[in-house]
Scaffold this motif. Structure first.
Motif, PDB file in Angstrom:
ATOM      1  N   TYR A 107       4.451 -15.206   1.581  1.00  0.00           N
ATOM      2  CA  TYR A 107       5.019 -15.405   3.057  1.00  0.00           C
ATOM      3  C   TYR A 107       4.197 -14.716   4.460  1.00  0.00           C
ATOM      4  O   TYR A 107       3.477 -13.881   5.154  1.00  0.00           O
ATOM      5  CB  TYR A 107       5.330 -13.428   2.530  1.00  0.00           C
ATOM      6  CG  TYR A 107       6.886 -13.964   3.960  1.00  0.00           C
ATOM      7  CD1 TYR A 107       7.734 -14.845   4.371  1.00  0.00           C
ATOM      8  CD2 TYR A 107       7.387 -12.032   4.929  1.00  0.00           C
ATOM      9  CE1 TYR A 107       8.515 -14.658   6.174  1.00  0.00           C
ATOM     10  CE2 TYR A 107       8.057 -12.394   5.802  1.00  0.00           C
ATOM     11  CZ  TYR A 107       8.473 -13.419   6.311  1.00  0.00           C
ATOM     12  OH  TYR A 107       9.669 -13.379   7.697  1.00  0.00           O
ATOM     13  N   GLY A 147      -4.737 -10.811   7.689  1.00  0.00           N
ATOM     14  CA  GLY A 147      -3.530 -10.927   7.480  1.00  0.00           C
ATOM     15  C   GLY A 147      -2.411 -10.786   7.961  1.00  0.00           C
ATOM     16  O   GLY A 147      -2.695 -10.911   9.067  1.00  0.00           O
ATOM     17  N   THR A 148      -1.186 -10.338   7.027  1.00  0.00           N
ATOM     18  CA  THR A 148       0.420 -10.169   8.152  1.00  0.00           C
ATOM     19  C   THR A 148       0.502  -8.565   8.601  1.00  0.00           C
ATOM     20  O   THR A 148       0.731  -8.580   8.354  1.00  0.00           O
ATOM     21  CB  THR A 148       0.830 -11.701   7.432  1.00  0.00           C
ATOM     22  OG1 THR A 148       1.156 -10.232   6.350  1.00  0.00           O
ATOM     23  CG2 THR A 148       0.789 -12.330   6.485  1.00  0.00           C
ATOM     24  N   VAL A 159       3.300  -2.594   5.331  1.00  0.00           N
ATOM     25  CA  VAL A 159       3.230  -2.072   4.518  1.00  0.00           C
ATOM     26  C   VAL A 159       1.263  -0.559   4.006  1.00  0.00           C
ATOM     27  O   VAL A 159       2.563   0.054   4.057  1.00  0.00           O
ATOM     28  CB  VAL A 159       3.439  -2.992   3.883  1.00  0.00           C
ATOM     29  CG1 VAL A 159       2.738  -1.639   2.173  1.00  0.00           C
ATOM     30  CG2 VAL A 159       4.670  -3.683   3.606  1.00  0.00           C
ATOM     31  N   VAL A 165       9.043  -6.430   4.044  1.00  0.00           N
ATOM     32  CA  VAL A 165       8.721  -6.382   4.940  1.00  0.00           C
ATOM     33  C   VAL A 165       9.520  -8.116   5.530  1.00  0.00           C
ATOM     34  O   VAL A 165       8.537  -9.040   5.168  1.00  0.00           O
ATOM     35  CB  VAL A 165       8.483  -5.741   5.824  1.00  0.00           C
ATOM     36  CG1 VAL A 165       8.378  -6.416   7.645  1.00  0.00           C
ATOM     37  CG2 VAL A 165       7.119  -4.732   5.386  1.00  0.00           C
ATOM     38  N   PRO A 169     -18.162  -7.865   7.764  1.00  0.00           N
ATOM     39  CA  PRO A 169     -18.737  -9.167   6.892  1.00  0.00           C
ATOM     40  C   PRO A 169     -17.894 -10.608   7.563  1.00  0.00           C
ATOM     41  O   PRO A 169     -16.651 -10.305   7.682  1.00  0.00           O
ATOM     42  CB  PRO A 169     -18.843  -9.364   5.322  1.00  0.00           C
ATOM     43  CG  PRO A 169     -17.823  -8.359   5.132  1.00  0.00           C
ATOM     44  CD  PRO A 169     -17.701  -7.766   6.418  1.00  0.00           C
TER      45      PRO A 169
HETATM   46  C1  LIG Z   1     -12.548  -8.537   7.049  1.00  0.00           C
HETATM   47  C2  LIG Z   1     -11.764  -7.576   6.249  1.00  0.00           C
HETATM   48  C3  LIG Z   1     -11.925  -6.794   7.905  1.00  0.00           C
HETATM   49  C4  LIG Z   1     -10.503  -5.890   7.274  1.00  0.00           C
HETATM   50  N1  LIG Z   1      -9.981  -4.920   8.246  1.00  0.00           N
HETATM   51  C5  LIG Z   1      -9.665  -3.675   8.549  1.00  0.00           C
HETATM   52  C6  LIG Z   1      -8.682  -2.676   9.369  1.00  0.00           C
HETATM   53  O1  LIG Z   1      -9.919  -2.633  10.612  1.00  0.00           O
HETATM   54  N2  LIG Z   1      -7.722  -2.034   9.790  1.00  0.00           N
HETATM   55  C7  LIG Z   1      -7.345  -2.246   8.399  1.00  0.00           C
HETATM   56  O2  LIG Z   1      -5.875  -1.086   8.533  1.00  0.00           O
HETATM   57  N3  LIG Z   1      -7.368  -2.914   7.242  1.00  0.00           N
HETATM   58  C8  LIG Z   1      -8.675  -3.876   7.612  1.00  0.00           C
HETATM   59  N4  LIG Z   1      -8.168  -4.347   6.507  1.00  0.00           N
HETATM   60  C9  LIG Z   1      -7.316  -4.596   5.426  1.00  0.00           C
HETATM   61  C10 LIG Z   1      -6.356  -5.943   5.432  1.00  0.00           C
HETATM   62  O3  LIG Z   1      -6.826  -6.885   6.203  1.00  0.00           O
HETATM   63  C11 LIG Z   1      -4.592  -5.481   5.844  1.00  0.00           C
HETATM   64  O4  LIG Z   1      -5.240  -4.603   4.795  1.00  0.00           O
HETATM   65  C12 LIG Z   1      -3.790  -5.996   6.127  1.00  0.00           C
HETATM   66  O5  LIG Z   1      -3.259  -5.271   7.029  1.00  0.00           O
HETATM   67  C13 LIG Z   1      -3.585  -6.137   5.014  1.00  0.00           C
HETATM   68  O6  LIG Z   1      -2.576  -7.659   4.783  1.00  0.00           O
HETATM   69  P1  LIG Z   1      -2.436  -8.884   3.950  1.00  0.00           P
HETATM   70  O7  LIG Z   1      -1.111  -9.829   4.835  1.00  0.00           O
HETATM   71  O8  LIG Z   1      -3.633  -9.873   3.655  1.00  0.00           O
HETATM   72  O9  LIG Z   1      -1.511  -8.326   2.975  1.00  0.00           O
HETATM   73  P2  LIG Z   1      -2.013  -8.600   1.260  1.00  0.00           P
HETATM   74  O10 LIG Z   1      -3.368  -8.167   1.061  1.00  0.00           O
HETATM   75  O11 LIG Z   1      -1.428  -9.925   0.998  1.00  0.00           O
HETATM   76  O12 LIG Z   1      -1.442  -8.021   0.470  1.00  0.00           O
HETATM   77  C14 LIG Z   1      -1.324  -6.036   1.127  1.00  0.00           C
HETATM   78  C15 LIG Z   1      -0.273  -5.502  -0.260  1.00  0.00           C
HETATM   79  O13 LIG Z   1       0.046  -5.762   1.036  1.00  0.00           O
HETATM   80  C16 LIG Z   1       2.285  -5.926   0.559  1.00  0.00           C
HETATM   81  N5  LIG Z   1       2.914  -6.580   1.122  1.00  0.00           N
HETATM   82  C17 LIG Z   1       2.241  -8.330   1.912  1.00  0.00           C
HETATM   83  N6  LIG Z   1       2.928  -8.026   2.990  1.00  0.00           N
HETATM   84  C18 LIG Z   1       4.336  -8.391   2.734  1.00  0.00           C
HETATM   85  C19 LIG Z   1       5.819  -8.166   3.031  1.00  0.00           C
HETATM   86  N7  LIG Z   1       5.922  -8.930   3.736  1.00  0.00           N
HETATM   87  N8  LIG Z   1       6.507  -7.408   2.879  1.00  0.00           N
HETATM   88  C20 LIG Z   1       6.545  -6.008   1.750  1.00  0.00           C
HETATM   89  N9  LIG Z   1       4.857  -6.419   1.295  1.00  0.00           N
HETATM   90  C21 LIG Z   1       4.269  -7.288   1.547  1.00  0.00           C
HETATM   91  C22 LIG Z   1       1.860  -6.767  -0.904  1.00  0.00           C
HETATM   92  O14 LIG Z   1       2.362  -6.836  -2.007  1.00  0.00           O
HETATM   93  C23 LIG Z   1       1.099  -6.187  -1.349  1.00  0.00           C
HETATM   94  O15 LIG Z   1       0.808  -4.939  -1.858  1.00  0.00           O
HETATM   95  C24 LIG Z   1      -9.779  -5.655   6.523  1.00  0.00           C
HETATM   96  C25 LIG Z   1      -9.691  -6.751   5.210  1.00  0.00           C
HETATM   97  C26 LIG Z   1     -10.763  -7.939   5.702  1.00  0.00           C
HETATM   98  C27 LIG Z   1     -10.622  -9.071   4.879  1.00  0.00           C
END
Ligand SMILES: Cc1cc2nc3c(=O)[nH]c(=O)nc-3n(C[C@H](O)[C@H](O)[C@H](O)COP(=O)(O)OP(=O)(O)OC[C@H]3O[C@@H](n4cnc5c(N)ncnc54)[C@H](O)[C@@H]3O)c2cc1C
Length: 319
Positions: free
Chosen positions: A80, A125-126, A132, A182, A213
Protein backbone atom coordinates in the motif's frame (compact mmCIF):
# COMPACT_ATOMS: atom_id res chain seq x y z
CA UNK A 1 -6.67 16.36 -4.51
CA UNK A 2 -8.94 13.76 -2.90
CA UNK A 3 -8.81 10.24 -1.52
CA UNK A 4 -11.19 8.80 -4.11
CA UNK A 5 -9.60 6.27 -6.42
CA UNK A 6 -9.33 7.41 -10.05
CA UNK A 7 -11.33 5.66 -12.78
CA UNK A 8 -8.11 4.05 -14.02
CA UNK A 9 -7.19 1.62 -11.24
CA UNK A 10 -3.71 1.78 -9.71
CA UNK A 11 -3.98 -1.88 -8.60
CA UNK A 12 -1.54 -4.24 -10.23
CA UNK A 13 -0.20 -7.61 -9.27
CA UNK A 14 2.97 -9.59 -9.82
CA UNK A 15 3.23 -13.32 -9.11
CA UNK A 16 6.38 -14.56 -7.32
CA UNK A 17 7.63 -11.01 -6.76
CA UNK A 18 11.00 -10.75 -5.05
CA UNK A 19 10.54 -8.87 -1.78
CA UNK A 20 14.14 -7.64 -1.93
CA UNK A 21 12.83 -5.18 -4.53
CA UNK A 22 10.26 -3.75 -2.09
CA UNK A 23 12.29 -3.35 1.10
CA UNK A 24 14.99 -0.82 1.97
CA UNK A 25 17.28 -3.65 3.16
CA UNK A 26 17.12 -5.07 -0.39
CA UNK A 27 16.90 -8.56 1.11
CA UNK A 28 14.32 -11.33 0.99
CA UNK A 29 12.92 -14.02 -1.28
CA UNK A 30 9.68 -14.22 -3.23
CA UNK A 31 6.06 -14.06 -2.10
CA UNK A 32 3.15 -15.89 -3.73
CA UNK A 33 1.89 -12.69 -5.31
CA UNK A 34 2.46 -8.99 -4.75
CA UNK A 35 -0.56 -6.73 -5.13
CA UNK A 36 0.25 -3.02 -5.26
CA UNK A 37 -2.38 -0.35 -4.66
CA UNK A 38 -2.40 3.33 -3.78
CA UNK A 39 -5.96 4.35 -2.82
CA UNK A 40 -7.96 3.44 0.31
CA UNK A 41 -10.93 2.09 -1.69
CA UNK A 42 -8.63 -0.07 -3.79
CA UNK A 43 -6.98 -1.47 -0.67
CA UNK A 44 -10.37 -2.21 0.85
CA UNK A 45 -11.65 -4.10 -2.18
CA UNK A 46 -8.34 -6.00 -2.51
CA UNK A 47 -8.61 -7.17 1.11
CA UNK A 48 -12.29 -8.09 0.79
CA UNK A 49 -11.45 -10.10 -2.30
CA UNK A 50 -8.54 -11.94 -0.60
CA UNK A 51 -10.80 -12.68 2.40
CA UNK A 52 -13.47 -14.09 0.10
CA UNK A 53 -10.86 -16.39 -1.40
CA UNK A 54 -9.53 -17.28 2.09
CA UNK A 55 -6.01 -16.24 1.11
CA UNK A 56 -3.34 -15.37 3.66
CA UNK A 57 -1.83 -11.95 3.19
CA UNK A 58 0.44 -9.44 4.84
CA UNK A 59 0.54 -5.72 4.18
CA UNK A 60 3.65 -3.62 3.73
CA UNK A 61 4.22 0.07 3.02
CA UNK A 62 7.72 1.28 2.21
CA UNK A 63 9.33 -1.90 3.60
CA UNK A 64 11.72 0.31 5.60
CA UNK A 65 11.34 -1.50 8.91
CA UNK A 66 11.47 -5.10 7.68
CA UNK A 67 13.85 -8.02 7.18
CA UNK A 68 12.25 -10.58 4.88
CA UNK A 69 13.46 -14.21 5.06
CA UNK A 70 15.77 -15.44 2.29
CA UNK A 71 13.25 -18.08 1.23
CA UNK A 72 10.45 -15.50 1.09
CA UNK A 73 6.93 -16.22 2.33
CA UNK A 74 4.04 -18.38 1.20
CA UNK A 75 1.47 -15.59 1.26
CA UNK A 76 0.22 -12.70 -0.77
CA UNK A 77 1.83 -9.36 -0.01
CA UNK A 78 -0.20 -6.18 -0.42
CA UNK A 79 1.97 -3.12 -0.96
CA UNK A 80 0.00 0.00 0.00
CA UNK A 81 2.15 2.83 -1.31
CA UNK A 82 1.61 5.81 -3.56
CA UNK A 83 4.34 7.70 -5.40
CA UNK A 84 2.13 10.83 -5.33
CA UNK A 85 0.73 12.30 -2.11
CA UNK A 86 -2.97 11.45 -1.63
CA UNK A 87 -4.14 14.15 0.75
CA UNK A 88 -7.21 16.30 1.44
CA UNK A 89 -6.78 19.63 3.25
CA UNK A 90 -9.65 20.76 5.50
CA UNK A 91 -8.62 24.06 7.15
CA UNK A 92 -5.63 23.04 9.32
CA UNK A 93 -6.40 19.32 9.16
CA UNK A 94 -4.81 17.00 6.65
CA UNK A 95 -6.51 13.73 5.78
CA UNK A 96 -3.69 11.57 4.42
CA UNK A 97 -3.92 8.12 2.85
CA UNK A 98 -1.86 5.46 4.62
CA UNK A 99 -0.13 4.88 1.29
CA UNK A 100 1.33 8.40 1.06
CA UNK A 101 5.05 8.55 1.79
CA UNK A 102 5.62 10.25 5.15
CA UNK A 103 8.16 12.62 3.63
CA UNK A 104 5.67 13.62 0.90
CA UNK A 105 3.16 14.39 3.67
CA UNK A 106 5.78 16.56 5.40
CA UNK A 107 6.39 18.50 2.16
CA UNK A 108 2.66 18.94 1.52
CA UNK A 109 2.19 20.33 5.06
CA UNK A 110 5.15 22.66 4.60
CA UNK A 111 3.91 23.95 1.22
CA UNK A 112 0.59 24.73 2.94
CA UNK A 113 2.29 26.50 5.88
CA UNK A 114 1.20 23.84 8.34
CA UNK A 115 3.33 22.86 11.27
CA UNK A 116 3.36 19.52 13.12
CA UNK A 117 4.98 17.02 10.75
CA UNK A 118 8.29 18.73 10.00
CA UNK A 119 10.26 16.64 12.51
CA UNK A 120 9.51 13.59 10.31
CA UNK A 121 11.45 15.03 7.34
CA UNK A 122 13.46 12.26 5.74
CA UNK A 123 11.95 9.31 7.67
CA UNK A 124 11.45 6.59 5.04
CA UNK A 125 8.18 4.69 4.59
CA UNK A 126 4.49 5.46 4.40
CA UNK A 127 2.09 7.30 6.68
CA UNK A 128 0.38 3.94 7.41
CA UNK A 129 3.64 2.34 8.53
CA UNK A 130 4.46 5.46 10.58
CA UNK A 131 1.11 5.38 12.40
CA UNK A 132 1.39 1.67 13.22
CA UNK A 133 4.92 2.10 14.64
CA UNK A 134 4.38 5.66 15.99
CA UNK A 135 7.45 6.75 14.03
CA UNK A 136 9.31 9.69 15.47
CA UNK A 137 12.46 11.76 15.76
CA UNK A 138 13.72 14.68 17.86
CA UNK A 139 11.32 13.85 20.70
CA UNK A 140 8.18 14.05 18.54
CA UNK A 141 6.12 11.23 17.09
CA UNK A 142 3.30 10.66 14.65
CA UNK A 143 0.75 9.99 17.41
CA UNK A 144 1.22 13.56 18.76
CA UNK A 145 -0.62 15.14 15.83
CA UNK A 146 -3.01 12.40 14.76
CA UNK A 147 -6.69 13.11 15.48
CA UNK A 148 -8.32 9.96 14.09
CA UNK A 149 -7.64 7.06 11.83
CA UNK A 150 -9.75 5.02 9.44
CA UNK A 151 -8.93 1.35 9.87
CA UNK A 152 -9.94 -1.85 8.18
CA UNK A 153 -9.86 -4.93 10.35
CA UNK A 154 -8.32 -8.06 8.81
CA UNK A 155 -11.91 -9.36 8.57
CA UNK A 156 -12.83 -6.38 6.39
CA UNK A 157 -14.76 -4.14 8.84
CA UNK A 158 -14.09 -0.42 8.25
CA UNK A 159 -14.32 2.18 11.03
CA UNK A 160 -12.97 5.60 11.99
CA UNK A 161 -11.56 5.66 15.50
CA UNK A 162 -10.04 8.47 17.60
CA UNK A 163 -6.26 8.45 17.85
CA UNK A 164 -6.62 8.24 21.64
CA UNK A 165 -7.88 4.65 21.18
CA UNK A 166 -4.63 3.55 19.54
CA UNK A 167 -2.58 3.30 22.75
CA UNK A 168 0.37 5.25 21.33
CA UNK A 169 3.63 4.96 23.19
CA UNK A 170 7.30 4.94 22.20
CA UNK A 171 7.41 3.37 18.68
CA UNK A 172 4.21 1.49 19.39
CA UNK A 173 0.48 1.52 18.76
CA UNK A 174 -2.17 -1.12 19.48
CA UNK A 175 -2.33 -1.70 15.72
CA UNK A 176 0.86 -3.77 16.03
CA UNK A 177 -1.15 -6.29 18.05
CA UNK A 178 -4.54 -6.09 16.33
CA UNK A 179 -3.13 -6.18 12.78
CA UNK A 180 -5.80 -3.65 11.73
CA UNK A 181 -4.92 -1.78 8.57
CA UNK A 182 -4.64 2.00 8.28
CA UNK A 183 -6.58 3.30 5.28
CA UNK A 184 -6.02 6.97 6.16
CA UNK A 185 -5.30 9.28 9.08
CA UNK A 186 -6.52 12.77 10.00
CA UNK A 187 -3.75 15.02 11.34
CA UNK A 188 -4.50 18.25 13.24
CA UNK A 189 -1.78 20.77 12.37
CA UNK A 190 -1.36 24.48 13.03
CA UNK A 191 -0.52 27.45 10.84
CA UNK A 192 3.14 28.54 10.72
CA UNK A 193 5.26 30.70 8.42
CA UNK A 194 6.59 28.66 5.54
CA UNK A 195 10.20 29.88 5.38
CA UNK A 196 11.23 28.89 8.93
CA UNK A 197 9.59 25.49 8.31
CA UNK A 198 11.65 25.09 5.16
CA UNK A 199 14.88 26.04 6.97
CA UNK A 200 14.09 23.61 9.78
CA UNK A 201 13.44 20.84 7.23
CA UNK A 202 16.75 21.46 5.51
CA UNK A 203 18.60 21.37 8.86
CA UNK A 204 16.90 18.09 9.75
CA UNK A 205 17.72 16.52 6.38
CA UNK A 206 21.35 17.59 6.74
CA UNK A 207 21.57 16.13 10.24
CA UNK A 208 19.97 12.89 9.07
CA UNK A 209 22.34 12.55 6.13
CA UNK A 210 25.30 12.87 8.54
CA UNK A 211 23.88 10.28 10.97
CA UNK A 212 21.96 7.76 8.86
CA UNK A 213 23.18 5.47 6.08
CA UNK A 214 22.50 6.40 2.48
CA UNK A 215 20.10 3.66 1.35
CA UNK A 216 21.61 3.53 -2.13
CA UNK A 217 25.04 2.55 -0.82
CA UNK A 218 24.13 1.04 2.58
CA UNK A 219 20.76 -0.75 2.45
CA UNK A 220 19.29 -1.14 5.96
CA UNK A 221 16.09 -0.88 8.01
CA UNK A 222 17.10 1.95 10.35
CA UNK A 223 17.75 1.41 14.08
CA UNK A 224 17.55 -2.28 14.83
CA UNK A 225 16.71 -2.07 18.54
CA UNK A 226 14.52 0.33 20.49
CA UNK A 227 16.17 2.84 22.77
CA UNK A 228 16.48 1.77 26.40
CA UNK A 229 13.53 2.33 28.76
CA UNK A 230 14.36 4.92 31.47
CA UNK A 231 14.62 3.59 35.02
CA UNK A 232 12.72 6.59 36.47
CA UNK A 233 10.11 9.03 35.15
CA UNK A 234 12.63 11.88 35.29
CA UNK A 235 14.98 10.22 32.82
CA UNK A 236 14.85 10.12 29.04
CA UNK A 237 15.32 7.02 26.92
CA UNK A 238 18.99 6.17 26.51
CA UNK A 239 20.47 5.55 23.08
CA UNK A 240 20.91 1.84 22.46
CA UNK A 241 23.73 2.74 20.05
CA UNK A 242 25.81 3.90 23.04
CA UNK A 243 25.35 0.61 24.91
CA UNK A 244 26.17 -1.35 21.76
CA UNK A 245 29.30 0.69 21.17
CA UNK A 246 30.49 0.18 24.77
CA UNK A 247 29.83 -3.56 24.40
CA UNK A 248 32.07 -3.75 21.33
CA UNK A 249 29.14 -4.00 18.94
CA UNK A 250 30.83 -2.05 16.16
CA UNK A 251 33.33 -4.85 15.54
CA UNK A 252 30.62 -7.51 15.13
CA UNK A 253 29.59 -8.92 11.76
CA UNK A 254 28.06 -12.10 10.32
CA UNK A 255 28.68 -12.89 6.64
CA UNK A 256 27.69 -9.78 4.70
CA UNK A 257 25.79 -8.17 7.62
CA UNK A 258 27.87 -5.39 9.20
CA UNK A 259 27.39 -2.59 11.70
CA UNK A 260 27.18 0.91 10.19
CA UNK A 261 30.41 2.70 11.13
CA UNK A 262 28.62 5.90 12.29
CA UNK A 263 25.83 4.22 14.30
CA UNK A 264 26.23 0.99 16.31
CA UNK A 265 22.45 0.33 16.32
CA UNK A 266 22.18 0.05 12.53
CA UNK A 267 22.91 -3.14 10.57
CA UNK A 268 23.82 -2.55 6.94
CA UNK A 269 23.92 -4.94 4.02
CA UNK A 270 27.26 -5.47 2.26
CA UNK A 271 28.27 -7.93 -0.48
CA UNK A 272 26.85 -11.42 -0.12
CA UNK A 273 24.60 -10.49 2.80
CA UNK A 274 21.62 -12.75 3.50
CA UNK A 275 18.61 -12.11 5.73
CA UNK A 276 19.81 -14.96 7.95
CA UNK A 277 23.13 -13.06 8.40
CA UNK A 278 21.15 -10.04 9.63
CA UNK A 279 19.11 -12.23 11.97
CA UNK A 280 22.24 -13.88 13.42
CA UNK A 281 24.07 -10.56 13.81
CA UNK A 282 21.16 -9.02 15.74
CA UNK A 283 21.37 -11.94 18.20
CA UNK A 284 25.11 -11.31 18.70
CA UNK A 285 24.45 -7.59 19.30
CA UNK A 286 21.80 -8.36 21.93
CA UNK A 287 24.10 -10.92 23.59
CA UNK A 288 26.99 -8.41 23.81
CA UNK A 289 24.78 -5.84 25.59
CA UNK A 290 23.29 -8.48 27.88
CA UNK A 291 26.75 -9.67 28.92
CA UNK A 292 28.17 -6.18 29.55
CA UNK A 293 25.15 -4.39 31.03
CA UNK A 294 22.64 -7.15 31.94
CA UNK A 295 20.16 -5.35 29.69
CA UNK A 296 17.69 -7.06 27.37
CA UNK A 297 17.44 -5.18 24.08
CA UNK A 298 14.03 -4.99 22.40
CA UNK A 299 13.93 -5.28 18.65
CA UNK A 300 12.35 -2.48 16.61
CA UNK A 301 12.79 -3.95 13.12
CA UNK A 302 10.27 -6.67 12.24
CA UNK A 303 11.15 -10.03 10.68
CA UNK A 304 8.95 -11.49 7.96
CA UNK A 305 8.94 -15.27 7.42
CA UNK A 306 11.08 -18.04 8.89
CA UNK A 307 14.65 -17.81 10.16
CA UNK A 308 16.90 -20.45 11.73
CA UNK A 309 16.87 -19.86 15.48
CA UNK A 310 13.60 -17.93 15.55
CA UNK A 311 11.55 -18.37 18.74
CA UNK A 312 9.37 -21.50 18.54
CA UNK A 313 6.29 -19.66 19.79
CA UNK A 314 6.45 -17.16 16.93
CA UNK A 315 3.37 -17.36 14.78
CA UNK A 316 2.23 -15.53 11.70
CA UNK A 317 4.31 -14.02 8.96
CA UNK A 318 5.48 -10.80 10.64
CA UNK A 319 7.11 -11.14 14.07
C1 LIG B 1 17.53 4.90 6.91
C2 LIG B 1 16.35 4.73 7.83
C3 LIG B 1 16.10 5.70 8.80
C4 LIG B 1 15.00 5.55 9.67
N1 LIG B 1 14.77 6.53 10.59
C5 LIG B 1 13.70 6.42 11.41
C6 LIG B 1 13.41 7.44 12.36
O1 LIG B 1 14.09 8.45 12.46
N2 LIG B 1 12.33 7.28 13.17
C7 LIG B 1 11.52 6.17 13.08
O2 LIG B 1 10.54 6.07 13.84
N3 LIG B 1 11.77 5.18 12.19
C8 LIG B 1 12.82 5.28 11.35
N4 LIG B 1 13.08 4.29 10.44
C9 LIG B 1 12.24 3.09 10.40
C10 LIG B 1 11.06 3.17 9.39
O3 LIG B 1 11.30 4.16 8.45
C11 LIG B 1 9.74 3.45 10.09
O4 LIG B 1 9.47 2.42 11.01
C12 LIG B 1 8.57 3.59 9.10
O5 LIG B 1 7.51 4.25 9.74
C13 LIG B 1 8.08 2.26 8.54
O6 LIG B 1 7.10 2.55 7.51
P1 LIG B 1 6.94 1.59 6.24
O7 LIG B 1 5.83 2.11 5.42
O8 LIG B 1 8.24 1.42 5.56
O9 LIG B 1 6.50 0.23 6.96
P2 LIG B 1 6.94 -1.26 6.55
O10 LIG B 1 8.38 -1.46 6.87
O11 LIG B 1 6.47 -1.57 5.18
O12 LIG B 1 6.06 -2.10 7.60
C14 LIG B 1 6.34 -2.00 8.99
C15 LIG B 1 5.12 -2.56 9.76
O13 LIG B 1 4.01 -1.68 9.55
C16 LIG B 1 2.91 -2.39 9.00
N5 LIG B 1 2.21 -1.49 8.06
C17 LIG B 1 2.73 -0.77 7.04
N6 LIG B 1 1.76 -0.02 6.44
C18 LIG B 1 0.62 -0.29 7.13
C19 LIG B 1 -0.75 0.17 7.02
N7 LIG B 1 -1.17 1.03 6.09
N8 LIG B 1 -1.67 -0.33 7.90
C20 LIG B 1 -1.30 -1.25 8.85
N9 LIG B 1 -0.04 -1.71 8.99
C21 LIG B 1 0.91 -1.24 8.15
C22 LIG B 1 3.51 -3.62 8.31
O14 LIG B 1 2.57 -4.68 8.25
C23 LIG B 1 4.68 -3.93 9.25
O15 LIG B 1 4.23 -4.68 10.36
C24 LIG B 1 14.16 4.42 9.55
C25 LIG B 1 14.41 3.45 8.56
C26 LIG B 1 15.49 3.61 7.71
C27 LIG B 1 15.73 2.58 6.64
Amino acid sequence: MNLTAPAKSTVHSKPNALLSEYTTFRLGGACRELIACAYPQELESTILDLNKRNENFILIGGGSNLVVADQGIKATVIRYLSCQPIIIKEENDLIISGSTLLDHAVLFALENSLEGLNYASGIPGTVGGAIVGNAGAFGKQVGDYLKSVCILTKQGVKKEIPASDLGFRYRHSNLKETGDIVLWGRFGLSWAARDPLLTERQDILKLRSEKHPNLQTHPCAGSFFRNIEPTSRAERRQATGWFLEQAGGKSLSVGGAKIFDRHANIIVKSNGCTSQDVHDLHLLMAKAVKEKFSLDLEREVRFVGNFRGMPAETQGFIW
